[in-house]
Scaffold this active site. Structure first.
Site, PDB file in Angstrom:
ATOM      1  N   VAL A  11      53.336  40.661  46.175  1.00 40.01           N
ATOM      2  CA  VAL A  11      52.844  41.384  47.349  1.00 40.01           C
ATOM      3  C   VAL A  11      53.932  42.273  47.964  1.00 40.01           C
ATOM      4  O   VAL A  11      53.711  43.448  48.227  1.00 40.01           O
ATOM      5  CB  VAL A  11      52.301  40.386  48.399  1.00 40.01           C
ATOM      6  CG1 VAL A  11      52.085  41.055  49.748  1.00 40.01           C
ATOM      7  CG2 VAL A  11      50.995  39.809  47.904  1.00 40.01           C
ATOM      8  N   ASP A  30      65.137  40.267  49.411  1.00 35.31           N
ATOM      9  CA  ASP A  30      64.781  38.986  48.789  1.00 35.31           C
ATOM     10  C   ASP A  30      66.024  38.121  48.750  1.00 35.31           C
ATOM     11  O   ASP A  30      67.137  38.636  48.590  1.00 35.31           O
ATOM     12  CB  ASP A  30      64.240  39.203  47.370  1.00 35.31           C
ATOM     13  CG  ASP A  30      63.294  38.077  46.964  1.00 35.31           C
ATOM     14  OD1 ASP A  30      62.075  38.313  46.943  1.00 35.31           O
ATOM     15  OD2 ASP A  30      63.782  36.961  46.689  1.00 35.31           O
ATOM     16  N   LEU A 153      45.102  42.659  48.087  1.00 35.81           N
ATOM     17  CA  LEU A 153      45.259  43.182  46.720  1.00 35.81           C
ATOM     18  C   LEU A 153      45.066  42.070  45.699  1.00 35.81           C
ATOM     19  O   LEU A 153      45.252  40.886  45.988  1.00 35.81           O
ATOM     20  CB  LEU A 153      46.631  43.839  46.541  1.00 35.81           C
ATOM     21  CG  LEU A 153      47.910  43.001  46.633  1.00 35.81           C
ATOM     22  CD1 LEU A 153      48.183  42.176  45.393  1.00 35.81           C
ATOM     23  CD2 LEU A 153      49.094  43.898  46.892  1.00 35.81           C
ATOM     24  N   PHE A 249      32.307  39.211  41.482  1.00 41.03           N
ATOM     25  CA  PHE A 249      32.749  37.808  41.532  1.00 41.03           C
ATOM     26  C   PHE A 249      31.666  36.821  41.145  1.00 41.03           C
ATOM     27  O   PHE A 249      31.560  35.733  41.684  1.00 41.03           O
ATOM     28  CB  PHE A 249      33.378  37.480  42.894  1.00 41.03           C
ATOM     29  CG  PHE A 249      34.825  37.877  42.891  1.00 41.03           C
ATOM     30  CD1 PHE A 249      35.187  39.213  42.869  1.00 41.03           C
ATOM     31  CD2 PHE A 249      35.826  36.924  42.824  1.00 41.03           C
ATOM     32  CE1 PHE A 249      36.508  39.600  42.789  1.00 41.03           C
ATOM     33  CE2 PHE A 249      37.160  37.302  42.741  1.00 41.03           C
ATOM     34  CZ  PHE A 249      37.495  38.651  42.725  1.00 41.03           C
ATOM     35  N   GLY A 253      33.357  31.309  34.016  1.00 37.80           N
ATOM     36  CA  GLY A 253      34.510  31.139  33.128  1.00 37.80           C
ATOM     37  C   GLY A 253      34.964  29.696  33.132  1.00 37.80           C
ATOM     38  O   GLY A 253      34.264  28.803  33.631  1.00 37.80           O
ATOM     39  N   CYS A 260      46.438  32.213  44.527  1.00 37.50           N
ATOM     40  CA  CYS A 260      45.720  32.548  45.755  1.00 37.50           C
ATOM     41  C   CYS A 260      44.559  31.615  46.022  1.00 37.50           C
ATOM     42  O   CYS A 260      44.600  30.814  46.955  1.00 37.50           O
ATOM     43  CB  CYS A 260      45.241  33.985  45.660  1.00 37.50           C
ATOM     44  SG  CYS A 260      46.576  35.084  45.209  1.00 37.50           S
ATOM     45  N   LYS A 263      45.269  27.627  46.196  1.00 37.28           N
ATOM     46  CA  LYS A 263      46.134  27.201  47.313  1.00 37.28           C
ATOM     47  C   LYS A 263      45.532  27.588  48.673  1.00 37.28           C
ATOM     48  O   LYS A 263      45.655  26.847  49.632  1.00 37.28           O
ATOM     49  CB  LYS A 263      47.556  27.753  47.134  1.00 37.28           C
ATOM     50  CG  LYS A 263      47.789  29.136  47.695  1.00 37.28           C
ATOM     51  CD  LYS A 263      49.271  29.460  47.747  1.00 37.28           C
ATOM     52  CE  LYS A 263      49.542  30.912  48.060  1.00 37.28           C
ATOM     53  NZ  LYS A 263      48.851  31.514  49.183  1.00 37.28           N
ATOM     54  N   ARG A 327      50.650  30.949  37.610  1.00 38.45           N
ATOM     55  CA  ARG A 327      50.523  29.938  38.658  1.00 38.45           C
ATOM     56  C   ARG A 327      49.058  29.490  38.790  1.00 38.45           C
ATOM     57  O   ARG A 327      48.175  30.303  38.954  1.00 38.45           O
ATOM     58  CB  ARG A 327      51.074  30.490  39.983  1.00 38.45           C
ATOM     59  CG  ARG A 327      52.573  30.742  39.905  1.00 38.45           C
ATOM     60  CD  ARG A 327      53.122  31.361  41.173  1.00 38.45           C
ATOM     61  NE  ARG A 327      52.680  32.727  41.403  1.00 38.45           N
ATOM     62  CZ  ARG A 327      53.073  33.470  42.435  1.00 38.45           C
ATOM     63  NH1 ARG A 327      53.903  32.977  43.322  1.00 38.45           N
ATOM     64  NH2 ARG A 327      52.642  34.711  42.572  1.00 38.45           N
TER      65      ARG A 327
END
Ligand code: NAD
Ligand code: UGA
Length: 433
Positions: A11, A30, A153, A249, A253, A260, A263, A327
């Site tokens: 992001v 960072d 995004l 959406f 699957g 995202c 979590k 992730r």
């Protein structure tokens, strides 16, 4: 405008590069020194289509720079975005320690007015905490505002999504903060929803939870279709054309993944619990997603009979195409479970294999899809990369020990696969014989 972005991940880096491309001066920060070193040399720490070019162009034009020092960014920039990671704790709660650390550092470096914007996805009322933390650490008489500007995004299309959003959400407490954020988003043509900070925070969790609900819903429908020989793609089309439902959406699957939905669902359920609201529906959404991965595993098991020592080829490890992000990828769970049953897995992913090596160390990595197929008793599709849609299945058939394709992303036509001589199993679509 001069913009500081703290946290240069999927992001933060996208936000930084896009704001720079809109003509702002952006400093990305960072605390991962290796990441900053790579970025300074023009190397991307992540794979995201178009990002490398955008970063390079803006660095060259002196609108984008990288540092490990929050102080640098806070001194030079009036608007500071917090886009650090907010990972899940074991109980589902969001771990906000990075948000707190960064808020403290920002405060300690502030000498005049700053607008601090939550870009990370955070539970409702995090804004209150951020404000308290800054107040406790800032020098006396230095003014500031906190705002929430959640990001919508998607990985794989991050730049396009950032620059062409359906809406921009701005949660503010002052006209000054609203004015600054409106100014910043002026070149982006999208409706701007201005609200209070709490509502903006809820909008983000509610959006992701709603989208995840649509996926679990269609996944459950796909299982009914499997039972009776109906076609889930047709069902999705039939319900999706109702504009109140919408067609997006509704792709079934082997479960949803990514950093995202899983979590954020867990964090939303957790914060709601704390507030005394039992999000029963969202618990079911998360549970259905876990079940879906097991349902897919069962399809593999049913078709392979005994799993021990069988060689299975896996195409796709990333949680979705066009990213190297693994992730919470369904493929990781599925491969680990297969390997636990004694299956020998050989896998290929165009971008995610390097990341996968840290969690899948019993897996053999192939050089391409054909290498995966060699000697396999089943070919399992877990990410719908475009290049997998165009494989030479005549060649694949010759390479496999048994022509069995189990497709967790429904990317092939059952008729075509039958004509090519494959036993083809997909999700919620009748097997054609
Ligand atoms: P990420 O892990 O890719 O990036 C986070 C970055 O923050 C890392 O580079 C990390 O080194 C850095 N960081 C952590 N602590 C820091 C500190 N104290 N100081 C400076 N840098 C620090 O995460 P991401 O995927 O970019 O997600 C960031 C946030 O945005 C999360 O809250 C996520 O939920 C949200 N979000 C993500 C997406 C997505 O598609 N990935 C989309 C919308 C919102
Ligand atoms: C998602 C949201 O789409 C973004 O709006 C949001 O900003 C982001 O989460 C976030 O908050 O971090 P992302 O996770 O990058 O974006 O990717 P998606 O395209 O939403 O896919 C998420 C998962 O759902 C993937 O595993 C994908 O395969 C699965 N999915 C998606 C389905 O199984 N079916 C679908 O119809 C759509």
């Amino acid at each position: 405008m001069k913009i500081g972005i703290i946290g240069t991940g999927y992001v933060g880096l996208t936000t930084g590069a896009c704001f720079a491309s809109l003509g702002n001066d952006v400093i990305c920060v960072d605390n991962n020194e290796e990441k900053v070193r790579m970025l300074k040399k023009g190397h991307m720490p992540i794979y995201e289509p178009g990002l490398e070019e955008l970063v390079k162009t803006n660095v060259k034009e002196n609108r984008l720079s990288f540092t490990t020092s929050i102080g640098d960014a806070v001194k030079k920039c009036e608007v500071i975005f917090i886009s650090v990671n907010t990972p899940p704790k074991e109980n589902g709660d969001a771990d906000l320690s990075a948000v707190e650390n960064v808020s403290e550092s920002i405060a300690r470096n502030m000498t005049s007015y700053r607008l601090i914007v939550e870009k990370s996805t955070v539970p409702v009322e995090t804004g209150v905490r951020v404000k308290q933390t800054i107040k406790a650490n800032v020098k006396k008489n230095v003014e500031f505002d906190v705002a929430s500007n959640p990001e919508f995004l998607r990985e794989g299309s991050a730049i396009y999504d950032f620059l062409n959003p359906d809406r921009v959400v701005i949660g503010v407490e002052s006209k000054r903060a609203e004015k600054l954020l409106r100014e910043l988003y002026k070149p982006v043509s999208a409706p701007i929803v201005v609200t209070d900070i709490r509502s903006a925070e809820i909008i983000k969790h509610a959006s992701n939870s709603f989208l995840a609900s649509k996926i679990s819903f269609i996944n459950l429908i796909s299982r009914i279709c499997d039972k009776v020989g109906a076609d889930v793609n047709k069902v999705a089309e039939g319900i999706g054309l109702d504009r109140r439902i919408g067609k997006d959406f509704l792709r079934p699957g082997a479960g949803f993944g990514g950093f995202c939905f899983p979590k954020d669902l867990a964090a939303f359920i957790h914060i709601a619990d704390k507030l005394g609201v039992d999000m029963k529906m969202l618990r079911a959404v998360a549970e259905a997603n876990e079940d879906q991965k097991d349902y897919f595993l069962k399809l593999i098991e049913d078709n392979l009979w005994n799993l021990k020592n069988k060689q299975v080829g896996v195409l796709g490890i990333a949680f979705k195409p066009d990213t190297d992000d693994i992730r919470f990828a369904p493929a990781i769970d599925i491969i680990l479970k297969l390997e636990r049953e004694g299956v020998k897995v050989k896998a290929f992913d165009p971008q995610a294999m390097q990341n996968a090596k840290s969690v899948l160390n019993g897996t053999v990595y192939a050089k391409d899809a054909y290498d995966v197929a060699k000697g396999a008793e089943a070919l399992v599709i877990l990410t719908e990369w475009n290049e997998f849609r165009q494989l030479d299945f005549k060649r694949i058939k010759k390479l496999m020990k048994r022509p069995l394709v189990i497709d967790g992303r429904n990317i092939y036509s059952p008729e075509k696969m039958r004509d090519l001589g494959f036993q083809y199993i997909s999700i919620g679509r009748p097997a054609i014989s």
